[in-house]
Design a protein around this motif. Structure first.
Motif, mmCIF file in Angstrom:
data_model
loop_
_atom_site.group_PDB
_atom_site.id
_atom_site.type_symbol
_atom_site.label_atom_id
_atom_site.label_comp_id
_atom_site.label_asym_id
_atom_site.label_seq_id
_atom_site.Cartn_x
_atom_site.Cartn_y
_atom_site.Cartn_z
ATOM 1 N N GLU A 122 15.707 -22.955 -35.189
ATOM 2 C CA GLU A 122 15.591 -24.406 -35.201
ATOM 3 C C GLU A 122 16.809 -25.093 -35.817
ATOM 4 O O GLU A 122 17.025 -26.278 -35.608
ATOM 5 N N LYS A 123 17.602 -24.352 -36.578
ATOM 6 C CA LYS A 123 18.785 -24.925 -37.226
ATOM 7 C C LYS A 123 20.043 -24.791 -36.372
ATOM 8 O O LYS A 123 21.085 -25.350 -36.687
ATOM 9 N N LEU A 124 19.953 -24.003 -35.277
ATOM 10 C CA LEU A 124 21.097 -23.854 -34.377
ATOM 11 C C LEU A 124 21.212 -25.077 -33.479
ATOM 12 O O LEU A 124 20.207 -25.691 -33.120
ATOM 13 N N GLY A 145 16.874 -6.369 -21.001
ATOM 14 C CA GLY A 145 16.092 -6.111 -22.209
ATOM 15 C C GLY A 145 15.172 -7.256 -22.599
ATOM 16 O O GLY A 145 14.257 -7.079 -23.402
ATOM 17 N N GLY A 146 15.432 -8.451 -22.089
ATOM 18 C CA GLY A 146 14.589 -9.606 -22.380
ATOM 19 C C GLY A 146 14.831 -10.250 -23.737
ATOM 20 O O GLY A 146 14.091 -11.152 -24.137
ATOM 21 N N PHE A 147 15.862 -9.809 -24.465
ATOM 22 C CA PHE A 147 16.112 -10.337 -25.812
ATOM 23 C C PHE A 147 16.331 -11.852 -25.798
ATOM 24 O O PHE A 147 15.746 -12.578 -26.589
ATOM 25 N N TYR A 148 17.190 -12.318 -24.881
ATOM 26 C CA TYR A 148 17.462 -13.753 -24.827
ATOM 27 C C TYR A 148 16.291 -14.526 -24.241
ATOM 28 O O TYR A 148 16.016 -15.647 -24.663
ATOM 29 N N ASP A 149 15.575 -13.948 -23.278
ATOM 30 C CA ASP A 149 14.401 -14.645 -22.733
ATOM 31 C C ASP A 149 13.375 -14.900 -23.841
ATOM 32 O O ASP A 149 12.810 -15.997 -23.932
ATOM 33 N N ARG A 150 13.150 -13.927 -24.695
ATOM 34 C CA ARG A 150 12.209 -14.121 -25.807
ATOM 35 C C ARG A 150 12.744 -15.165 -26.796
ATOM 36 O O ARG A 150 12.010 -16.009 -27.291
ATOM 37 N N THR A 151 14.039 -15.084 -27.076
ATOM 38 C CA THR A 151 14.660 -16.005 -28.030
ATOM 39 C C THR A 151 14.622 -17.444 -27.524
ATOM 40 O O THR A 151 14.421 -18.376 -28.306
ATOM 41 N N LEU A 152 14.813 -17.617 -26.223
ATOM 42 C CA LEU A 152 14.929 -18.960 -25.657
ATOM 43 C C LEU A 152 13.604 -19.576 -25.237
ATOM 44 O O LEU A 152 13.577 -20.724 -24.795
ATOM 45 N N GLN A 153 12.499 -18.843 -25.393
ATOM 46 C CA GLN A 153 11.192 -19.402 -25.037
ATOM 47 C C GLN A 153 11.006 -20.751 -25.717
ATOM 48 O O GLN A 153 11.307 -20.905 -26.895
ATOM 49 N N ASP A 154 10.529 -21.707 -24.960
ATOM 50 C CA ASP A 154 10.232 -23.047 -25.491
ATOM 51 C C ASP A 154 11.441 -23.736 -26.123
ATOM 52 O O ASP A 154 11.298 -24.520 -27.052
ATOM 53 N N TRP A 155 12.663 -23.430 -25.632
ATOM 54 C CA TRP A 155 13.853 -24.023 -26.249
ATOM 55 C C TRP A 155 13.848 -25.542 -26.165
ATOM 56 O O TRP A 155 14.418 -26.208 -27.017
ATOM 57 N N SER A 157 11.621 -27.537 -26.901
ATOM 58 C CA SER A 157 10.924 -28.129 -28.050
ATOM 59 C C SER A 157 11.645 -27.827 -29.371
ATOM 60 O O SER A 157 11.160 -28.203 -30.432
ATOM 61 N N LYS A 158 12.789 -27.180 -29.265
ATOM 62 C CA LYS A 158 13.559 -26.848 -30.469
ATOM 63 C C LYS A 158 14.839 -27.683 -30.504
ATOM 64 O O LYS A 158 15.126 -28.452 -29.594
ATOM 65 N N ASN A 159 15.628 -27.501 -31.518
ATOM 66 C CA ASN A 159 16.836 -28.288 -31.726
ATOM 67 C C ASN A 159 17.997 -27.833 -30.843
ATOM 68 O O ASN A 159 18.845 -28.635 -30.476
ATOM 69 N N PHE A 160 18.062 -26.576 -30.471
ATOM 70 C CA PHE A 160 19.245 -26.029 -29.791
ATOM 71 C C PHE A 160 19.158 -26.136 -28.269
ATOM 72 O O PHE A 160 18.088 -26.352 -27.707
ATOM 73 N N ILE A 161 20.338 -25.978 -27.644
ATOM 74 C CA ILE A 161 20.391 -25.835 -26.190
ATOM 75 C C ILE A 161 20.990 -24.464 -25.874
ATOM 76 O O ILE A 161 21.915 -24.017 -26.549
ATOM 77 N N PRO A 162 20.472 -23.771 -24.868
ATOM 78 C CA PRO A 162 21.049 -22.500 -24.443
ATOM 79 C C PRO A 162 22.064 -22.722 -23.317
ATOM 80 O O PRO A 162 21.778 -23.421 -22.344
ATOM 81 N N VAL A 163 23.247 -22.147 -23.485
ATOM 82 C CA VAL A 163 24.327 -22.333 -22.523
ATOM 83 C C VAL A 163 24.923 -20.966 -22.195
ATOM 84 O O VAL A 163 25.340 -20.229 -23.091
ATOM 85 N N GLY A 164 24.960 -20.642 -20.920
ATOM 86 C CA GLY A 164 25.555 -19.385 -20.485
ATOM 87 C C GLY A 164 27.058 -19.501 -20.345
ATOM 88 O O GLY A 164 27.586 -20.588 -20.080
ATOM 89 N N LEU A 165 27.745 -18.386 -20.518
ATOM 90 C CA LEU A 165 29.192 -18.296 -20.300
ATOM 91 C C LEU A 165 29.419 -17.229 -19.243
ATOM 92 O O LEU A 165 28.880 -16.120 -19.362
ATOM 93 N N ALA A 166 30.222 -17.546 -18.208
ATOM 94 C CA ALA A 166 30.339 -16.597 -17.104
ATOM 95 C C ALA A 166 31.639 -16.750 -16.330
ATOM 96 O O ALA A 166 32.282 -17.799 -16.352
ATOM 97 N N GLU A 178 11.685 -13.844 -12.355
ATOM 98 C CA GLU A 178 10.363 -13.425 -12.830
ATOM 99 C C GLU A 178 9.780 -14.550 -13.681
ATOM 100 O O GLU A 178 10.506 -15.448 -14.127
ATOM 101 N N SER A 179 8.499 -14.472 -13.968
ATOM 102 C CA SER A 179 7.811 -15.533 -14.716
ATOM 103 C C SER A 179 8.386 -15.720 -16.118
ATOM 104 O O SER A 179 8.327 -16.815 -16.670
ATOM 105 N N TRP A 180 8.947 -14.671 -16.696
ATOM 106 C CA TRP A 180 9.452 -14.762 -18.074
ATOM 107 C C TRP A 180 10.901 -15.259 -18.155
ATOM 108 O O TRP A 180 11.409 -15.499 -19.230
ATOM 109 N N ASP A 181 11.576 -15.404 -17.015
ATOM 110 C CA ASP A 181 12.968 -15.867 -17.030
ATOM 111 C C ASP A 181 13.038 -17.314 -17.513
ATOM 112 O O ASP A 181 12.256 -18.160 -17.093
ATOM 113 N N ILE A 182 13.996 -17.585 -18.377
ATOM 114 C CA ILE A 182 14.165 -18.911 -18.976
ATOM 115 C C ILE A 182 15.444 -19.534 -18.419
ATOM 116 O O ILE A 182 16.535 -19.059 -18.706
ATOM 117 N N PRO A 183 15.333 -20.621 -17.632
ATOM 118 C CA PRO A 183 16.544 -21.309 -17.159
ATOM 119 C C PRO A 183 17.316 -21.902 -18.333
ATOM 120 O O PRO A 183 16.728 -22.338 -19.317
#
Length: 190
Positions: A122-124, A145-155, A157-166, A178-183
């Motif tokens: 929440e502080k990021l 591995g799903g590490f980021y999908d779990r981390t980004l769940q419900d983003w 409603s939190k303070n941070f935004i997830p941004v991909g680099l590619a 899949e249902s667990w994928d987080i845009p």
């Protein structure tokens, strides 16, 4: 016989990783500069101070220049650490030039666990995420591995935004999702 979504995703991971490996050192360096500038512009626009980022691995677009620029600008940089007690989750640890790094079980360098250096999600302000492939809809395909999908769940409603680099070569028309994928909020491409 029709392939399952998991088979399609595995095939796509291999294909994009191979394409990424074929990039020349010059192409890698040019992409890093472009993505670094786009990231710095986004950080300035959002007045972000606490930024989570990853150390590049396996042909991912390099984050070294961006990390160095963040330090120069007085930003707080955090690296992911595999959560030692909550399997499949990440913690984010403050990262400075003096932070000792050790390889995790995947061979990826991460800081040693120090509870005094953990920052709650929440502080990021921004979490820059690695990815193998992405599409125009903001969907991200990671290593599986799903590490980021779990981390980004419900983003949202939190303070941070997830941004991909590619790299540009990592974009596909549409990902098998899949249902667990987080845009993601955005994907910066070099």
């Amino acid at each position: 016989m029709k392939k399952s979504i998991s088979e399609l995703r595995a095939q796509l991971r291999n294909q994009i990783r191979q394409t990424r490996y074929l990039l020349t050192a010059l192409e890698q360096a040019q992409a890093e500069k472009i993505v670094t500038q786009k990231a710095l512009d986004l950080i300035a626009q959002r007045q972000a101070q606490n930024i989570a980022i990853y150390l590049s691995f396996d042909g991912e677009i390099s984050t070294q220049l961006l990390i160095e620029q963040l330090w120069e600008k007085g930003k707080n940089v955090y690296l992911p650490l595999l959560h030692p007690f909550c399997k499949g989750h990440l913690l984010f640890i403050h990262y400075t030039p003096q932070t000792p790094l050790i390889p995790n079980k995947f061979g990826i360098l991460e800081p040693q666990l120090n509870v005094q250096h953990i920052l709650p999600l929440e502080k990021l302000d921004i979490i820059f995420t690695p990815l193998v492939a992405f599409d125009k809809q903001g969907n991200r395909l990671g290593m599986g591995g799903g590490f980021y999908d779990r981390t980004l769940q419900d983003w949202r409603s939190k303070n941070f935004i997830p941004v991909g680099l590619a790299h540009q070569c990592q974009q596909v028309e549409a990902l098998p999702i899949e249902s667990w994928d987080i845009p993601l909020f955005d994907i910066l491409v070099g």
